[in-house]
Design an enzyme around this catalytic site. Sequence first.
Site, PDB file in Angstrom:
ATOM      1  N   LYS A  91       0.830  -1.218   0.000  1.00 59.57           N
ATOM      2  CA  LYS A  91       0.000   0.000   0.000  1.00 59.57           C
ATOM      3  C   LYS A  91       0.862   1.265   0.000  1.00 59.57           C
ATOM      4  O   LYS A  91       0.614   2.198  -0.754  1.00 59.57           O
ATOM      5  CB  LYS A  91      -0.874  -0.036   1.263  1.00 59.57           C
ATOM      6  CG  LYS A  91      -2.025   0.916   1.266  1.00 59.57           C
ATOM      7  CD  LYS A  91      -2.813   0.788   2.571  1.00 59.57           C
ATOM      8  CE  LYS A  91      -3.377  -0.601   2.763  1.00 59.57           C
ATOM      9  NZ  LYS A  91      -4.185  -0.710   3.992  1.00 59.57           N
ATOM     10  N   LYS A 103       2.502  -4.257  11.090  1.00 52.77           N
ATOM     11  CA  LYS A 103       1.152  -4.384  11.651  1.00 52.77           C
ATOM     12  C   LYS A 103       1.247  -5.029  13.016  1.00 52.77           C
ATOM     13  O   LYS A 103       2.235  -5.718  13.327  1.00 52.77           O
ATOM     14  CB  LYS A 103       0.280  -5.267  10.750  1.00 52.77           C
ATOM     15  CG  LYS A 103      -1.202  -4.990  10.883  1.00 52.77           C
ATOM     16  CD  LYS A 103      -1.623  -3.749  10.132  1.00 52.77           C
ATOM     17  CE  LYS A 103      -3.092  -3.436  10.352  1.00 52.77           C
ATOM     18  NZ  LYS A 103      -3.571  -2.408   9.410  1.00 52.77           N
ATOM     19  N   ASN A 218     -15.089   3.495  12.020  1.00 53.55           N
ATOM     20  CA  ASN A 218     -14.374   4.661  11.507  1.00 53.55           C
ATOM     21  C   ASN A 218     -14.500   4.756   9.979  1.00 53.55           C
ATOM     22  O   ASN A 218     -14.985   5.746   9.433  1.00 53.55           O
ATOM     23  CB  ASN A 218     -12.898   4.572  11.946  1.00 53.55           C
ATOM     24  CG  ASN A 218     -12.072   5.702  11.361  1.00 53.55           C
ATOM     25  OD1 ASN A 218     -11.936   5.832  10.142  1.00 53.55           O
ATOM     26  ND2 ASN A 218     -11.526   6.549  12.204  1.00 53.55           N
TER      27      ASN A 218
HETATM   28  P1  NAD Z   1     -13.669   0.114  13.563  1.00 51.01           P
HETATM   29  O1  NAD Z   1     -13.356  -0.728  14.738  1.00 51.01           O
HETATM   30  O2  NAD Z   1     -13.819   1.570  13.732  1.00 51.01           O
HETATM   31  O3  NAD Z   1     -15.023  -0.435  12.885  1.00 51.01           O
HETATM   32  C1  NAD Z   1     -15.229  -1.771  12.526  1.00 51.01           C
HETATM   33  C2  NAD Z   1     -16.682  -1.959  12.179  1.00 51.01           C
HETATM   34  O4  NAD Z   1     -16.883  -3.268  11.671  1.00 51.01           O
HETATM   35  C3  NAD Z   1     -17.636  -1.823  13.370  1.00 51.01           C
HETATM   36  O5  NAD Z   1     -18.803  -1.120  12.970  1.00 51.01           O
HETATM   37  C4  NAD Z   1     -18.016  -3.266  13.692  1.00 51.01           C
HETATM   38  O6  NAD Z   1     -19.302  -3.377  14.297  1.00 51.01           O
HETATM   39  C5  NAD Z   1     -18.019  -3.849  12.303  1.00 51.01           C
HETATM   40  N1  NAD Z   1     -17.872  -5.299  12.317  1.00 51.01           N
HETATM   41  C6  NAD Z   1     -17.084  -6.071  13.106  1.00 51.01           C
HETATM   42  N2  NAD Z   1     -17.276  -7.372  12.794  1.00 51.01           N
HETATM   43  C7  NAD Z   1     -18.177  -7.386  11.789  1.00 51.01           C
HETATM   44  C8  NAD Z   1     -18.792  -8.415  11.032  1.00 51.01           C
HETATM   45  N3  NAD Z   1     -18.498  -9.693  11.258  1.00 51.01           N
HETATM   46  N4  NAD Z   1     -19.678  -8.064  10.065  1.00 51.01           N
HETATM   47  C9  NAD Z   1     -19.971  -6.751   9.836  1.00 51.01           C
HETATM   48  N5  NAD Z   1     -19.435  -5.759  10.514  1.00 51.01           N
HETATM   49  C10 NAD Z   1     -18.558  -6.066  11.479  1.00 51.01           C
HETATM   50  O7  NAD Z   1     -12.574  -0.248  12.474  1.00 51.01           O
HETATM   51  P2  NAD Z   1     -12.090   0.616  11.228  1.00 51.01           P
HETATM   52  O8  NAD Z   1     -10.905   1.374  11.635  1.00 51.01           O
HETATM   53  O9  NAD Z   1     -13.262   1.294  10.610  1.00 51.01           O
HETATM   54  O10 NAD Z   1     -11.571  -0.555  10.274  1.00 51.01           O
HETATM   55  C11 NAD Z   1     -12.442  -1.237   9.378  1.00 51.01           C
HETATM   56  C12 NAD Z   1     -11.631  -1.859   8.262  1.00 51.01           C
HETATM   57  O11 NAD Z   1     -10.909  -0.808   7.604  1.00 51.01           O
HETATM   58  C13 NAD Z   1     -10.565  -2.865   8.713  1.00 51.01           C
HETATM   59  O12 NAD Z   1     -10.441  -3.870   7.723  1.00 51.01           O
HETATM   60  C14 NAD Z   1      -9.316  -2.052   8.770  1.00 51.01           C
HETATM   61  O13 NAD Z   1      -8.149  -2.850   8.637  1.00 51.01           O
HETATM   62  C15 NAD Z   1      -9.531  -1.159   7.575  1.00 51.01           C
HETATM   63  N6  NAD Z   1      -8.716   0.051   7.595  1.00 51.01           N
HETATM   64  C16 NAD Z   1      -8.836   0.966   8.589  1.00 51.01           C
HETATM   65  C17 NAD Z   1      -8.010   2.086   8.575  1.00 51.01           C
HETATM   66  C18 NAD Z   1      -8.123   3.152   9.620  1.00 51.01           C
HETATM   67  O14 NAD Z   1      -7.440   4.161   9.483  1.00 51.01           O
HETATM   68  N7  NAD Z   1      -8.967   3.013  10.614  1.00 51.01           N
HETATM   69  C19 NAD Z   1      -7.077   2.261   7.551  1.00 51.01           C
HETATM   70  C20 NAD Z   1      -7.000   1.323   6.530  1.00 51.01           C
HETATM   71  C21 NAD Z   1      -7.828   0.211   6.566  1.00 51.01           C
END
Ligand code: NAD
Length: 429
Positions: A91, A103, A218
């Site tokens: 990435k 990670k 998020n």
């Molecule tokens: P977060 O913890 O803020 O939110 C995760 C969400 O997923 C929550 O609403 C939770 O209820 C939901 N969830 C959990 N298990 C689930 C399931 N089985 N089915 C449906 N929903 C489910 O996390 P985030 O930071 O928003 O991260 C979400 C994804 O984005 C991850 O794959 C993470 O690796 C990726 N990501 C996040 C960032 C970042 O900056 N936060 C950056 C790049 C990638």
Amino acid sequence: MGSLFDDAIGNLDMAAEYVSVEPEVIERLKHPKCALEMNIPVRMDDGSLQIFRGFRVRHNDSRGPTKGGIRFHPNVSLDEVKTLAFWMTVKCAVVGIPLGGGKGGVIVDPKQLSRMEVERLSRGYIRQAVDFIGPHTDIPAPDVYTNPMIMGWMMDEYSKLQRQHSPAVITGKPVSMGGSLGRDDATARGGYFCVKELEAMKHWEPKNITVAVQGFGNAGQHIASLLHADGYKVVAVSDSQGGIHSKEGFDVPSLIYAKLDTKKVKAVYCEGSVCEAVPAEHITNEELLELDVDILIPAALENVITDKNASAIKAKYILELANGPVTGHADTILQKNDVVVIPDILANAGGVTVSYFEWVQNKNGLYWGLDEVHQRLHAIMTREFKCVYSIMQEHGISMRTAAYVHALSRLNDAIFAQGTQRYFAESTG
Ligand code: NAD
């Protein structure tokens, strides 16, 4: 099925067919640089002791210090952390920022812990990882179920152990502790800029474009909000408990208000602080994925679109805000069905890009305004989106393979610059 890591690195061989790359570069990328396994003792509120298992992996630092989030989740494993670290290497190369991939994760269900237990666990993680991470070696950030406050505790613990204020050791901190403006919605905003590029190319009218978002944390909340504000019709959202669907589309700010207030995804319309229930169908996460929408946005966890459900996907575009939501087999099926997948290593790169901005600001002690952050992010995301898109068109390959081709060429340059067999053979032969 092989491990998640084996599935992920399969993309390297596929991409290597379209770019001139030294075989050793591929070999290097198939092996993470180093991994730390730890047992974190935490004193629980009732006085008992619980041991939590954690990991930190540094995949590759040829282009710069390793960088990547820390996840708190019951399904964390070394295989998953290795894979996520690998994706970070790729990435950072896709968007051309001078960082490598890392990670971390802890096997824990943070919903079962009190806030003080989460704080002790977060500080315990840093005490175990203190010699492994650092502002010039490996810089963590938030991921699933970790947030700015946790990053702030972690930075504070690291600073205490180093006996010096060290904001650049971790990103995604609260703004008051050296965080960057614009980091909160950066992951979603990067994905949003990709959608805007497609909108311009395809002459979309946002009000005619339907969107379903899986995961309302998020990444999910912010992308729903940004697209809604532009007139896109967000017709379905879900969290770990299930989802809601309405053909008319939701008022996203109301959904977010209710989610933050009640911790539940609820179909409501809010005026001020008064929310009224609005009609909506309750759906499962599996049903959400198969809805007939224009854009499907997985924003929760990996492996949700597999060979079992890929042929049932009706969306024309998939914007991967989650890391690894589509398995390798599913990817092949989607491509055959002409579903365009904007891959995670591009679609969600806005998060690490603004984390990079945060690190730069911390090192310089000079902070940027929100407009500057947005402009810089926009410039990077649109430039790299266009590059990946044109590689895709040039070779007639998927956007994922094109993104790997783009990344491999940058990784090849960096690894080649340190000397490969070709260089040493030439000098001795
Ligand atoms: P977060 O913890 O803020 O939110 C995760 C969400 O997923 C929550 O609403 C939770 O209820 C939901 N969830 C959990 N298990 C689930 C399931 N089985 N089915 C449906 N929903 C489910 O996390 P985030 O930071 O928003 O991260 C979400 C994804 O984005 C991850 O794959 C993470 O690796 C990726 N990501 C996040 C960032 C970042 O900056 N936060 C950056 C790049 C990638």
